[in-house]
Design an enzyme around this catalytic site. Structure first.
Site, PDB file in Angstrom:
ATOM      1  CD  GLU A 234     -72.549  12.663 -50.830  1.00 15.21           C
ATOM      2  OE1 GLU A 234     -73.381  13.308 -50.154  1.00 15.21           O
ATOM      3  OE2 GLU A 234     -71.566  12.097 -50.337  1.00 15.21           O
TER       4      GLU A 234
ATOM      5  CG  ASP B 283     -70.430   4.974 -43.564  1.00 18.98           C
ATOM      6  OD1 ASP B 283     -70.733   4.630 -44.729  1.00 18.98           O
ATOM      7  OD2 ASP B 283     -70.185   6.157 -43.269  1.00 18.98           O
TER       8      ASP B 283
ATOM      9  CD  GLU C  91     -62.260  12.555 -43.192  1.00 19.82           C
ATOM     10  OE1 GLU C  91     -62.787  12.303 -44.299  1.00 19.82           O
ATOM     11  OE2 GLU C  91     -62.912  12.590 -42.125  1.00 19.82           O
TER      12      GLU C  91
ATOM     13  CD  GLU D 200     -70.167  10.990 -39.839  1.00 22.24           C
ATOM     14  OE1 GLU D 200     -70.768  10.994 -40.927  1.00 22.24           O
ATOM     15  OE2 GLU D 200     -69.294  11.844 -39.532  1.00 22.24           O
TER      16      GLU D 200
ATOM     17  CB  THR E 121     -77.227   8.289 -43.628  1.00 28.25           C
ATOM     18  OG1 THR E 121     -75.864   8.123 -43.211  1.00 28.25           O
ATOM     19  CG2 THR E 121     -77.276   8.817 -45.053  1.00 28.25           C
TER      20      THR E 121
END
Length: 694
Positions: free
Chosen positions: A151, A327, A420, A441, A531
Site C-alpha cells: 500500500e 490481480d 466484494e 476497477e 495500479t
C-alpha cells in the site's frame, strides 16, 4: 512555510461547489438462470466473426451530456477533496459521515498525496502547486510506523513520483516554479526505508516494514501454523495468543511470514521508475527479483497461488485466480514491459495470461481453481476481478474483454454497486462480502473499452455508475463506503483511492467523449497508469534505455561488467542502507548489449557508463538521439526469439525545425502485434490505438 491549517484553508477557499445533478435510481434487473446469460444490461448475440450487443439502456449519451457529466464528476471530486482538506487533513483519510480524519496507513496526509496527479489532470494549478509545496516542506518519513509495503508503494511512492514528474517538467503545463525535486528526494528516502523488507531467502518481500527499524523482529521469525491433515484451506492470519492453544504438538508446522502474490509482485513500476530517476539500480533490481521469485514457484500449468511463505517459498494458499491477492501481479507484468521495454516481463505475461485464459476463464466469467490441478475451488466473481477487461484492452484481446465487462456490469446494474463477492452458483451476494468500498476497477475497464472501441454503451455504463455513486454513496463531507449493496447502507470511511482512481477514470471517460482536453490525451507523453491510477510518463529517460544512451550513461558490455559490493555492519547516517552496490565499466567502451540473467544482474539500462548522455531537449523527447556508433546498437531482431513482440522507439518531436535527425515514429500503442500469444504461429495483429485515442 505554509501551515497545515493554512493549506487546508487555501485549498478550500478555491473550491466552487455546485449542487449535485442527475441523481438516478437503479433499476432492479431480472434474475437469469444460467450464468453465461447473466447480462442484465445487455443481450449478447454471437455470430461467426462478430459480437453484437443490443443495448437496453436509456438513450445514449450525447456530446453535450458528456460535458455535463464530466463537470458533475469534477464537482464530485471537489466535494470529497474539499471535505478531506477541511475536516481530515493532515490525517490519512476522511470519515465522511462524521466529518473527521483518521490515520489508516502512516499518518502522513495519504489522501493529499494520492490526489496530486488528479489535481494536475483537472488543470488545477493553484491547488497542485500549494499541495506540492506543503508536502516538500512538511512531509517526513523518519517515523516509528510499521506500514504495508504494498500500500505504501502504490499510494505514497507512486503519488510522489507522478507528482514529481509533473511538477518538474514544463512540457506538462503544470510546472511548479519553486519546485526543486523535493518529492523525488522524499520518494527515494521512503523507498530506502522499505528496502529491508526485500532481505528474504526468496527475494519476495515481507508484507510490512517499520520506517525506522526495518523489519520487525517478530515478523522475521518463523511461526507455528495450526493445521489439520486433509483440510483444503489454511488460515493465513495467525494470532499466536489464542489460535493455537488447542493445537497438539504434532499439529504445529513451522511457518515463515506470508505475503500475497499481488503484494510481492506489484512493486516494479514505482521502484523501477525511481531507479531510472535516481540512477540507482537497487530499487528496480529488488522488485524484479521479487517477481522472478514468485514466477519461479509457479505450478507446472503456469498458475500462481494467492499467498506464499517468503522464507521457504512454499505456497500457503494455492487458489489461483485473477482477483483478490493476485490481480495486479498480472497487471504489472504487462505494464512493466510497456513502460520499461524489459522483454522478460512480456515473456512471463504471455505464459501467465495464456494459462489464466485456459484454466480460469469460463466465458464470460472467471473462477478460482487449484494452482496445481486446475480443480474448481470457488465459483465467485469478486470486485477486484473487474480490472481484467481493461488489462485485456492493453493486451489487444478485445472480444473477451467486451463479454466479461458486460457480465460484470450486469452485477452493478442489479445492486447499484459491485459487491466484494458475487456467488456464480447461487447468483447472489456472497455471505460476508456485501460491501462496496468505492472501488474503481469496473470504471477503469469501462474507460479503457470506450477508448479502444468508442462504443457509446460504455458512456451509458459510466452514466449509470456515476448516478449510483451520487445517489447511494454521497454523504455530508464526501463519499461513503457501502457496507451492504442490497440495502445501500453507508459506512463512515472514504479510501484515498476514491480520489486517485475512481473519480479520475470517470472524469477521463466523459472528457474523452466531450473532446479531450487533458494532460493524458493532449500532453507531450504517453502514460501508463499504475495500479493506483498514478500517471507514469513514457519519457525517453524512462522508456528508451535499450534503444539509446541515457543521459546518465549506458550499458556496460556484459563481458566487462564488474559488480562492486560494499557491506557495512551499521549504516553511517539515517536513511542509508547497510548494503550498497555500484556498477562500473573497467574500460572506456560501453554498449547497449542486452543483459541476460546468466551474464549479469537483472537490471534494465541503469549502469552508468561512458556513452555521451542525452541533452536536456532529448531527455524530455524534443529530439531523438540517433546512435552514431554501430557498437551502440542492440542485438538485431533476427537474433531474438520468434515470439518476442518487437518494440518501437518512442519519438516525441516538439520542434519541427530542429536539426535533421533520424527517428522512428512510435506507432500508437508502443507495440505491433498482440502481446498475447494466440498460438505458436499466429499473432493478433496491430494493437488497438489506445494511447493516441484515435
Amino acid at each position: 512555510m505554509m501551515s497545515t491549517t493554512a493549506l487546508a484553508a487555501a485549498l478550500n477557499r478555491r473550491e466552487n461547489r455546485s449542487p449535485v445533478g442527475g441523481k438516478r435510481r437503479m433499476e432492479a434487473p431480472k434474475r437469469m438462470v444460467q450464468i453465461w446469460m447473466l447480462i442484465l444490461g445487455a443481450v449478447i448475440i454471437y455470430s461467426d466473426d462478430h459480437i453484437f450487443i443490443r443495448r437496453t439502456f436509456s438513450e445514449s449519451v450525447t456530446a453535450e451530456e458528456a460535458k455535463q457529466l464530466r463537470d458533475e464528476v469534477r464537482e464530485m471530486f471537489y466535494h470529497a477533496f474539499g471535505g478531506y482538506m477541511e475536516h481530515a487533513f493532515p490525517h490519512d483519510e476522511l470519515k465522511p459521515l462524521s466529518c473527521e480524519g483518521e490515520d489508516t496507513l502512516g499518518g502522513y496526509a495519504l489522501t493529499l498525496i494520492d490526489s496530486l496527479d488528479t489535481l494536475a489532470l483537472l488543470g488545477d494549478r493553484e491547488r497542485f502547486t500549494d499541495s506540492v509545496e506543503w508536502i516538500g516542506k512538511n512531509l517526513r518519513f523518519d517515523i516509528n510506523k510499521t506500514v504495508s509495503v504494498f500500500e505504501t508503494t502504490i499510494r505514497i511512492l507512486g503519488g510522489l513520483l507522478s507528482a514529481h514528474l509533473i511538477a518538474s517538467d514544463y512540457n506538462t503545463g503544470m510546472r511548479v516554479p519553486s519546485y526543486d525535486g523535493e518529492l523525488l528526494d522524499l520518494a527515494e528516502d521512503l523507498a530506502r526505508r522499505m528496502l529491508p523488507a526485500f532481505d528474504t531467502p526468496t527475494g519476495i518481500p515481507f508484507g510490512s516494514v517499520n520506517l525506522i527499524h526495518g523489519v520487525d523482529e517478530n515478523e522475521s521469525k518463523a511461526k507455528p501454523l495450526c493445521y489439520t491433515m486433509g483440510r483444503h484451506m489454511i488460515y493465513l492470519f495467525i494470532y499466536l495468543s489464542l489460535q493455537f492453544q488447542n493445537c497438539s504438538t504434532s499439529q504445529l508446522l513451522p511457518l515463515g511470514p506470508i505475503t500475497s502474490t499481488a503484494g510481492g509482485g506489484t512493486l516494479t513500476l514505482e521502484f523501477g521508475m525511481l531507479s531510472r530517476l535516481t540512477n540507482d539500480p537497487i530499487f528496480e533490481q529488488v522488485t524484479k527479483n521479487a517477481v522472478m521469485g514468485i514466477w519461479a514457484r509457479r505450478s507446472k500449468i503456469n498458475l500462481v497461488g494467492a499467498h506464499i511463505d517468503v522464507f521457504s517459498g512454499e505456497w500457503t494458499q494455492k487458489d489461483a485466480g485473477i482477483g483478490t491477492s493476485i490481480d495486479s501481479f498480472y497487471e504489472y507484468l504487462l505494464k512493466a514491459y510497456l513502460l520499461f521495454g524489459d522483454e522478460e516481463y512480456i515473456f512471463i505475461f504471455q505464459e501467465a495470461y495464456r494459462a489464466a485464459m485456459h484454466y480460469l476463464y469460463n466465458d464470460p466469467w472467471y473462477v478460482e481453481v487449484n494452482m496445481n490441478s486446475a480443480a474448481l475451488v470457488w465459483p465467485l466473481f469478486n470486485s477486484l476481478q473487474a480490472f481484467w477487461p481493461g488489462l485485456q484492452v492493453l493486451a489487444g484481446d478485445i472480444e473477451p474483454a467486451i463479454r466479461t465487462h458486460a457480465a460484470f456490469f450486469s452485477v452493478w446494474k442489479r445492486y447499484g454497486f459491485t459487491p466484494e463477492g458475487f456467488n456464480l452458483a447461487t447468483l447472489s451476494v456472497q455471505r460476508g462480502q456485501k460491501s462496496y468500498p468505492l472501488r474503481p476497477e469496473l470504471i477503469e475497464s469501462t474507460y479503457w473499452l470506450y477508448k479502444a472501441t468508442r462504443d457509446p454503451r460504455y458512456l451509458d455504463a459510466g452514466r449509470d455508475m456515476l448516478a449510483s455513486l451520487q445517489y447511494g454513496a454521497r454523504c455530508t463531507c464526501g463519499y461513503c463506503h457501502i457496507s451492504d449493496v442490497e440495502f445501500h447502507i453507508q459506512e463512515d470511511h472514504m479510501e484515498s483511492f476514491f480520489l486517485a482512481e475512481t473519480v479520475k477514470y470517470l472524469w477521463l471517460l466523459f472528457d474523452l467523449a466531450a473532446g479531450p482536453d487533458n494532460l493524458i490525451e493532449n500532453g507531450p507523453y504517453k502514460y501508463i497508469f499504475s495500479t493506483e491510477g498514478h500517471l507514469l510518463p513514457m519519457t525517453p529517460q524512462i522508456s528508451l534505455v535499450r534503444e539509446h544512451c541515457l543521459y546518465f550513461g549506458a550499458y556496460c558490455r556484459s563481458s566487462n561488467l564488474r559488480l562492486e559490493t560494499n557491506i557495512s555492519g551499521i549504516a553511517k547516517k539515517p536513511g542509508e542502507t547497510n548494503h550498497s552496490k555500484t556498477y562500473s565499466c573497467p574500460g572506456p567502451t560501453c554498449s547497449l548489449s542486452r543483459f541476460t540473467p546468466q551474464s549479469s544482474p537483472a537490471i534494465s539500462g541503469l549502469v552508468k557508463g561512458y556513452c555521451p548522455g542525452l541533452t536536456h531537449g532529448q531527455r524530455f523527447g524534443i529530439k531523438y538521439a540517433a546512435s552514431a556508433d554501430a557498437n551502440l546498437q542492440d542485438e538485431s531482431p533476427t537474433q531474438r526469439p520468434a515470439d518476442v513482440v518487437q518494440s518501437h522507439s518512442l519519438v516525441l518531436v516538439s520542434n519541427h525545425n530542429a536539426d535533421q535527425v533520424d527517428h522512428v515514429k512510435h506507432q500508437d500503442s508502443s507495440v505491433e502485434g498482440s502481446v498475447v500469444a494466440q498460438g505458436e504461429e499466429k499473432q493478433q495483429g496491430k494493437l488497438i490505438e489506445l494511447f493516441e485515442g484515435r
